[in-house]
Structure formats: C-alpha cells, structure tokens
Design an enzyme around this catalytic site. Sequence first.
Site, short mmCIF file in Angstrom:
data_model
loop_
_atom_site.label_atom_id
_atom_site.label_comp_id
_atom_site.label_asym_id
_atom_site.label_seq_id
_atom_site.Cartn_x
_atom_site.Cartn_y
_atom_site.Cartn_z
N HIS A 19 24.97 63.36 66.99
CA HIS A 19 23.92 62.70 65.94
C HIS A 19 23.80 63.79 64.71
CE1 HIS A 19 22.19 61.08 69.72
NE2 HIS A 19 22.41 59.75 69.11
N GLN B 244 31.71 49.98 70.07
CA GLN B 244 30.48 49.49 69.24
C GLN B 244 30.80 49.31 67.99
OE1 GLN B 244 26.29 51.11 70.21
NE2 GLN B 244 26.75 52.52 68.57
N ARG C 5 23.54 60.87 77.49
CA ARG C 5 23.43 60.59 78.97
C ARG C 5 23.93 61.90 79.92
NH1 ARG C 5 24.19 55.29 77.64
NH2 ARG C 5 22.53 53.53 78.64
N SER D 243 26.92 63.45 74.60
CA SER D 243 26.24 62.14 74.84
C SER D 243 24.87 62.11 75.33
CB SER D 243 26.99 61.44 75.91
OG SER D 243 26.36 60.31 76.19
N MET E 141 19.35 56.45 69.26
CA MET E 141 18.21 55.92 70.26
C MET E 141 17.52 57.28 70.76
SD MET E 141 19.58 52.89 72.37
CE MET E 141 20.56 53.64 73.65
N ASP F 25 24.60 67.44 69.09
CA ASP F 25 25.33 67.52 67.95
C ASP F 25 26.19 66.50 67.33
OD1 ASP F 25 24.86 69.96 69.08
OD2 ASP F 25 26.81 70.83 68.75
N ASP G 25 31.44 55.89 70.18
CA ASP G 25 31.27 54.34 70.62
C ASP G 25 32.32 53.48 70.10
OD1 ASP G 25 29.33 54.92 72.57
OD2 ASP G 25 27.85 55.50 71.09
O1 PAF Z 1 24.75 54.21 69.46
C1 PAF Z 1 23.67 54.16 69.56
O2 PAF Z 1 22.90 55.11 69.66
C2 PAF Z 1 22.95 52.78 69.77
O3 PAF Z 1 23.83 51.83 70.12
C3 PAF Z 1 22.32 52.19 68.31
C4 PAF Z 1 23.51 51.99 67.31
C5 PAF Z 1 21.58 53.20 67.75
C6 PAF Z 1 21.76 50.91 68.43
O4 PAF Z 1 20.59 51.07 69.18
#
Ligand code: PAF
Length: 510
Positions: free
Chosen positions: A36, A156, A190, A188, A29, A34, A153
Amino acid sequence: MKKLIIRKIEELEKWRQSLKSSINFIPTMGNLHDGHQKLISTAKSSNSNTNLVSIFVNPLQFDSKADLQSYPKTFDKDIEIAFSTGADAIFIPNTIDIFPPNNKNIIYLKASKELSSALCGLTREGHFDGVCTVVYRFIKLIQPKNLYLGEKDWQQLLILKNLIEEKKIKINIVSVPTQRDSDGVPFSSRNKLLSKKDRKILQFFSNELIHSKKVFKKNKKIDLKQITERLDSKNISIEYLEHLNPYNLKKVQEEDNISILAGAINCGKTRLIDHVFLMKRNPIIAIDGPAGSGKSTITKLIAKELNLLYLDTGAMYRALSWLFIKEKIDYSKESELNKILKNVSIIFKSYAHSHQDVFINNFCVTEEIRSQEISSIVSKISSIKEIREFLVTEQRKIGESGGLVAEGRDIGTTVFPYAELKIYLTASIDERAKRRKSDKKSKDSQDIEFNKLKELIKKRDFEDSNRKISPLMKANDAIEIITDGYSINEVVDQIIDLYNDKIPKEIQMQ
Ligand code: PAF
C-alpha cells in the site's frame, strides 16, 4: 495542506468541491503494508494532485463471513502510515453509508464474465462483483483523475480496467508492481494471519514461482506438473496453479510472449495468492505510418523515456539507397544486388543525448540519407523483394531479445507481428507537408514549394501503400493516432500511457 480524516459522504463532497487540484485515489481495505505504501508514494511522486486513501473493508467482496470477521483491522496504525507516506486525506466511511440498505441508487455490478471465470473467480463466488461495485461507488463519490492499484491482485486489476472501459469512465489507472518481503513473500494483509509454519509454506510457494521465472528466462518453458509435484512434496495445498495469457486469462498460446504463472494456496484457514510474469523476450513497440507523420521524433522520445532501443528501419532502407547511388549499383540486376547484400553491414550507434548515427559499411550516413535524392528513390528500393527480405531479417536479429521501439512502414504487419503494442501514426497531407518544410534535417524539403511537396508526399504514400511486398498499412491490432492538432509531447504521453496500460510494471522493471 492540513491532513484530513473524512468519515461521512457529505464531508467528502464538501472537501472535493473545495479542492483546487485533481485527486489521486488509492483504495484500500486497511492493514496497510509496504504494498500500500508503494501505491501511496507512487501517487505522491507522480504529480501534484491531492492524494486520497480510502480504508474500507468491503463486505461485498468476502465470500465467507469468517474471512470478513478475521480480516485484520488496524485503523489507527493505518492512518499514521497513510499520512506519513503521502496521503493528504483519508476516507474511512461506515458500511451503512457506502451501502445503505434498500437504497435504489446503489448500483450492484457484475464483473466481466470472461475475466472472472478463471483463477480466483472459480472459487470466490461474487468476489469480483463486490470489488467492481465498491470501486465504482467510490469513483462516483470521489471523481478522481488517477486510480492506483497493485499488480499483486492482477486479476482484480484486469477486471477493474475492463469496468472502467465498459462504463467509459474518464480515469487513468496506474498500476504498481507487487512488493515482496526479504524472504520473497509478497506483502498482503492476510500474511498477518499466518503462523510461523504457514509463513514458511508461503515462502516455499513464492520462491518456487520466482525460481520458475528464472528457469523460463533460460528455457522459455514451464513445467506445471513438476512445480505441482514439488509443492505437493511439501504438503502445500494448492487451490490452483495456472499458466495463462495475462490479458484474457485463457490458456497460454505458443505465440504469447508475455504470460502469467499464477497460483493460490491454502495455509491453514488462510488463502493466499501469488504470481510471476514470464517473458520470452522483452517487449516491443511497433510504430508504423506514412512519411511526415512524426514517427521519427516520437519514436526517439519514446525510446529515451522508456529506456528502449530505437530502431529506425527507414534509415536502413535509406542507407542502402545511399550505397547504391555511391557505388553506382544497378539494383535491377539480381546478381549485382545479391553480391552487395552479402557484404553489407548496417549498424546504429546511440549516444546518451538520444542522438543516433547510422553507418553503412563503416560510413556514417546519418545526415546524407535525408536528402531529396535519397527520398526520391527509397520507396522504389524498398519495394524490391530481395532488399526487403534482407533488411527484415536484419531487423529481426536486432529485435531478437526485444526491448525496443521500431519505426517504419511494415513493423506491425511484417517485421514484428507479435509486438506488444502497435501504433499507426498518421496526419493529414497538409500537416505532414508543413512538418517536412520546417524539418531542418530534411534540407531539400525546405527548398521545395509547398504544393509540390504535398504532391511528392502523396506520391510516396501511393507507392508505399501499393507495393506488392509489405505495403504500408495499419495492422489489424494497431491503434491509430491521428496527430493533427497534437503536440509531440501529447502524442508521446499517449503512447507511453498505452504502453504502461499494456505492459505490467513488474515486467518493465526486469
Ligand atoms: O485490493 C483491495 O484492497 C480491494 O479489493 C479494493 C480495491 C480496495 C476494493 O475493496
């Protein structure tokens, strides 16, 4: 390859069709950090596929408008970071293209009820439905081979794994461990929204979790009340703090070796999550199966690849058989048997090139225990109660702290019934006889006529499967792999994939 920014779905489709390689997909998003970067660099270093990063702030997964509006958006910087870390293309679509209003072709999904009715799912209504919907939409558009997701996450990740399984999508999920800053705080997007004071709060929280992990390693216990009290003493607003089974997110059970301590706190207006995995012992892989199923070769390779100890339990039974023959022991006499078992020592010595020697009472018997003479009595010897009890105890001692892959016939059912991954490896009689004949180590098998060898294997199967104590059988929770037609490497890769799917990378690195 030219670096490409794709904004429209039609462009994406054209690009995809022009590709000669498969796609590694890294959904984000934006506001890349780091964490990502680790996803992108892992994708880049693991194969020669094309790496596509998506940047899309998915409105469906925000349960509050204010949160969506304040979510940090830093597209120019993100593009720079993604390309310099290894992205070949970046997909930055508009919301209207991903979710065109009144379009009946968009499938709005519901996340697994079981997995989303814990932790973040309790307060973030619809959040995981939104994640499932967008990831499914992207997968359909991009058709990637691999999907890279962060363990940060964890819930998730579980929910998306469940979705992929449920929808029977052919995609490989690669998970990447949580990346932490030097103060222990996980990266993160945020974090950007935090004041200095809030950051200190988050730091205290994360370090409390990291400390709990260290305590657990020593005591194998966690005191949620005490942790909560310490967090309360710093006026930290806890949304939840839970100690759960990491796979079903239900309350942890006594027999669970791996568990998750997960929490969410509110720092000002920002909600942050963190977790640690707790482990009583390192993971264990149990590989059972009949003679000639390829167990030994495959188990050795897995041990090497995953840096695990290799425990060949069959060699232990063979070594005892060797000793009985050498010392002319009448093993049918209980007193004679008990005397020898009291003084026997079986040890393994491993060498860098993955060769392992087995010693019994200081004799190196690696080669000799593979003779047909031993093969013909080992099944009988391994059906003797005292011998099994003795060796199972020895095997459990070796596996006390885990970190091993054990092969045998009763590993998943008796020796390590709580192994994290259980495999039942088998193959047709014909295939197994063929393998035995071409096995240079099994010298005597090379001299036996093929049909006779098949008969011997059948006899061994019958004896092993019908003995009273710990017969050869597939554990209820074992995954059966029939190896006919597969190369050794294909089977090894399959088992390693199963291991990676089961064991969080954060744990594999401990
Ligand atoms: O983890 C995230 O950044 C989001 O939930 C994702 C997997 C890109 C879906 O929008």
